[in-house]
Design an enzyme around this catalytic site. Sequence first.
Site, short mmCIF file in Angstrom:
data_model
loop_
_atom_site.label_atom_id
_atom_site.label_comp_id
_atom_site.label_asym_id
_atom_site.label_seq_id
_atom_site.Cartn_x
_atom_site.Cartn_y
_atom_site.Cartn_z
N GLU A 39 -0.82 15.38 8.20
CA GLU A 39 -0.95 15.44 9.34
C GLU A 39 0.86 15.58 8.63
OE1 GLU A 39 -1.86 11.21 10.60
OE2 GLU A 39 -2.51 11.78 12.21
N GLU A 50 -9.57 9.05 7.91
CA GLU A 50 -9.02 7.19 8.89
C GLU A 50 -10.03 6.27 9.54
OE1 GLU A 50 -7.38 10.19 8.84
OE2 GLU A 50 -5.06 10.21 8.94
N1 T1G Z 1 -2.91 4.32 -0.19
C1 T1G Z 1 -2.79 3.61 -1.01
N2 T1G Z 1 -3.53 3.24 -1.88
C2 T1G Z 1 -4.53 4.38 -2.15
C3 T1G Z 1 -4.83 4.69 -0.87
C4 T1G Z 1 -4.15 4.86 0.21
N3 T1G Z 1 -3.68 6.10 1.13
N4 T1G Z 1 -5.60 6.24 -2.05
C5 T1G Z 1 -5.64 5.41 -2.77
N5 T1G Z 1 -5.30 4.83 -3.07
C6 T1G Z 1 -4.63 4.16 -4.29
C7 T1G Z 1 -6.04 3.73 -4.69
O1 T1G Z 1 -6.86 2.16 -4.25
C8 T1G Z 1 -6.42 3.78 -6.08
O2 T1G Z 1 -5.82 2.37 -6.57
C9 T1G Z 1 -5.47 4.62 -6.89
O3 T1G Z 1 -4.37 4.91 -5.80
C10 T1G Z 1 -6.80 5.62 -7.20
O4 T1G Z 1 -7.53 6.13 -6.41
C11 T1G Z 1 -0.94 7.15 10.20
C12 T1G Z 1 -3.15 5.37 9.13
C13 T1G Z 1 -7.03 10.60 -2.59
C14 T1G Z 1 -8.82 10.85 -2.62
O5 T1G Z 1 -8.10 7.55 3.54
O6 T1G Z 1 -9.71 8.77 -0.84
O7 T1G Z 1 -3.23 8.56 6.55
O8 T1G Z 1 -7.45 0.77 -8.78
O9 T1G Z 1 -9.51 5.31 -7.65
O10 T1G Z 1 -11.46 8.95 -7.02
O11 T1G Z 1 -2.92 9.69 10.00
O12 T1G Z 1 -8.52 7.20 -2.99
O13 T1G Z 1 -5.94 2.85 -9.49
O14 T1G Z 1 -4.69 0.27 -8.74
O15 T1G Z 1 -9.74 6.59 -4.84
O16 T1G Z 1 -8.67 10.15 -7.67
C15 T1G Z 1 -5.66 7.89 4.93
C16 T1G Z 1 -7.65 7.73 1.03
C17 T1G Z 1 -4.93 7.30 4.85
C18 T1G Z 1 -6.85 8.51 1.52
C19 T1G Z 1 -8.38 10.09 -4.79
N6 T1G Z 1 -5.84 7.81 3.90
N7 T1G Z 1 -8.14 7.56 -0.91
O17 T1G Z 1 -9.41 9.18 -5.75
O18 T1G Z 1 -8.56 7.74 -6.92
S1 T1G Z 1 -5.04 6.72 6.92
C20 T1G Z 1 -7.14 7.59 3.03
C21 T1G Z 1 -8.34 8.10 -1.26
C22 T1G Z 1 -3.96 7.45 7.53
C23 T1G Z 1 -2.22 8.50 8.94
C24 T1G Z 1 -3.41 7.17 8.86
C25 T1G Z 1 -9.13 8.97 -2.81
C26 T1G Z 1 -8.41 9.90 -3.59
P1 T1G Z 1 -5.86 1.03 -7.49
P2 T1G Z 1 -9.07 6.34 -6.17
P3 T1G Z 1 -9.89 9.47 -6.61
#
Ligand code: T1G
Length: 700
Positions: A103, A123
């Site tokens: 976004e 999301e």
């Molecule tokens: N926020 C905070 N921490 C996050 C995070 C996030 N969005 N994504 C990953 N982490 C942390 C995770 O907890 C882990 O922490 C470490 O990063 C590695 O993650 C306004 C409201 C990016 C594909 O849903 O899909 O944007 O355990 O083990 O396998 O519209 O993480 O190491 O302490 O998963 O390489 C939308 C979620 C949010 C993406 C990487 N975004 N993340 O995968 O590593 S809502 C998501 C993922 C939003 C807006 C809306 C995956 C990854 P720790 P990992 P990975």
Amino acid sequence: MSVVTYEIKDEIGIISVNYPPVNALSVHVRTGIKESIETARTDASRAVLIVCDGRTFIAGADITEFGKPPMSPSLPEVLATIEKSQKPVIAAMHGTALGGGLETALACHYRCALSSAMVGLPEVKLGLLPGGGGTQRVPRLTGVESALNMIISGNPVPAAQALEMGLVDRIFDDNLLQNAMAYAKELVDKNAPLRRVRDITIEPSSIPDGFFENYRTQTTKRYRGLLAPQNIISCVQAAVDLPMDEGLARERELFMELMTSTQSAALRHMFFAERTSAKVNGLPKDTPVKQILSVGIIGGGTMGGGIAMNFANAGIPVCILEVNEEALQRGMDIVAKNYGITVKKGKLSEKAAQSRKALITGTLDYNDLKDKDLIIEAVFENLELKKQIFAKLDSICKKGAILATNTSYQDVNQIAASTKRPEDVIGLHFFSPANVMRLLEVVRADKTSDEVLATAMALAKKIKKVPALSRVCYGFIGNRMLRFYGRESQLCLIEGSTPEQIDNAMQSFGMAMGPCAVGDLAGLDIGYKAREALTDEQKGEPKTYRIADTLVEMGRLGQKTGAGYYTYDPATRQRVSDPKVMEVVEKVAKDLGITRRKIDDQEIVNRLIFALINEGIKILEEGIAQRPSDIDVVYVFGYGFPAYVGGPMHYADTVGLKKVYDTICTFRDQHGEAYWKPAALLEKLARENKTLEQWAAQQA
Ligand code: T1G
């Protein structure tokens, strides 16, 4: 250290985000980007580039901030600042530009990416919708149907596809910063316009009559019970019907509705639960991990074949041992059939299937396993047979090989004791179908070494499983709890319900399938055979199993015989109610002197789910499971428990432990303490008005 830096190079302002691990849009990142854009307004830069350090472009909003008081600047404020810039702002994406990350790029005037990048709006998987303008900008760039498909699936697309869709303008194979700088200069040198996505309008006449209604009907069927997909459709409809700012306002309103929903709280809980379950409390971070470069599987049945596929899919050669050629061939045929199904579904190319099958070999000779790094025993549930197998493996396998059992119930300590190397023995409990279900219960026996345990947890991630650590008890975590869920299902049936009512009530709750249908799928003879090995006292009261046993004795084993609690159409495998079953139910109830009564759906749900919860809390008390969220991982990834309810432990917190405790006390008064003795920890937390999550935080 600042998480956002800004500098001008060759007349281009470069905003660099460096907020490991995934450059999530924390308040510091949002502030840094907004301030840098404001600085660029009056400095010597001719254009502005947004890039990220580390493994990925911004991967979304910072999920750890959710549920806390909002902090300025909000993402919409930051995106408005970018969009209003009087100088072109270009996003340069790599890794996984997801959610608020994409976004942010869409609020820019131009977008470029590495060809290896993926972009998406996941999301919906958190029970949310894109709250940073994604539901308004994507349809303007890609068209309405393509936008709905992308946002409701939540699946990312590769950069090349994003280019075709109009989400990305330029792709580079490497040197992202250098190429993005050149692209920025190209744009300013040709005086490219400030191209704002908001200036694109979608002609309502371009949308076929009834399109949104039809899309919503399909979505309701496909995403049964979920709120977010419904709200996403409303947002995209607003992108057609309303001017941009009103559309953004509508998006914000529907986003906040989801942010405060129990479904989103549950899905966000599961996001972290899935990542936490791989962590072992008290295991030193530097515990060495063994290399697993070759695997042997004992037993090529449905489980053994499915387990073998997990390793082949991860590129690890695996050898299946069977007792004779016919059994081995049968096992290989199971593997070939499974891969054929995957290829037919278009999820795997024929070539890839062939190369994976080539990694799976067979043997009748234990000596062929002597050099394997890991052996997994997957024979049927007979403890003596397993002990014999492990004694043999102990005499053959190389020093340091991991000896694992796939047992669902048996005592891994006893299996380990049949070897001279109990420190190398562990349970790896896969769930059928083993090549599909993501849960892996890792069973730590009393003498399992830290190295073997650390290796098992790392291996789970390599073969794309979600691990949950269990200590040894009968049935470990999942199957131990399931016995009580099954008991209550049988009791509700005999006391007055029907298979249809029970299954429909549990499916309405969100379970993928109801318990009677699951019994038919797995085979009613499994429970029957397990009970044959028990004494009458161990079996419990006949009312808890007599119906199931009667059906088996009638030859009604479930789907595999075309009839169980239901009859099954041989062609479609569709289940159909069968009056013969209720004749059995009513006769058994009469024989046991039980007067049947009307039972409502809520009682069914409470008895089955609270039985799970009560046993799960006992499992926590005994230290069998490390934390409540691991039990949620077991049920969501292994038993079809709805992720949008968050697993049995999270659900208990949602309902409130006082209510759970009081209801269980009512069941105890109605059905007796033998069935409904509240877990001591439940009573304690209910009295202290605490949640399981708070208790877990105190234990950590
Ligand atoms: N926020 C905070 N921490 C996050 C995070 C996030 N969005 N994504 C990953 N982490 C942390 C995770 O907890 C882990 O922490 C470490 O990063 C590695 O993650 C306004 C409201 C990016 C594909 O849903 O899909 O944007 O355990 O083990 O396998 O519209 O993480 O190491 O302490 O998963 O390489 C939308 C979620 C949010 C993406 C990487 N975004 N993340 O995968 O590593 S809502 C998501 C993922 C939003 C807006 C809306 C995956 C990854 P720790 P990992 P990975």
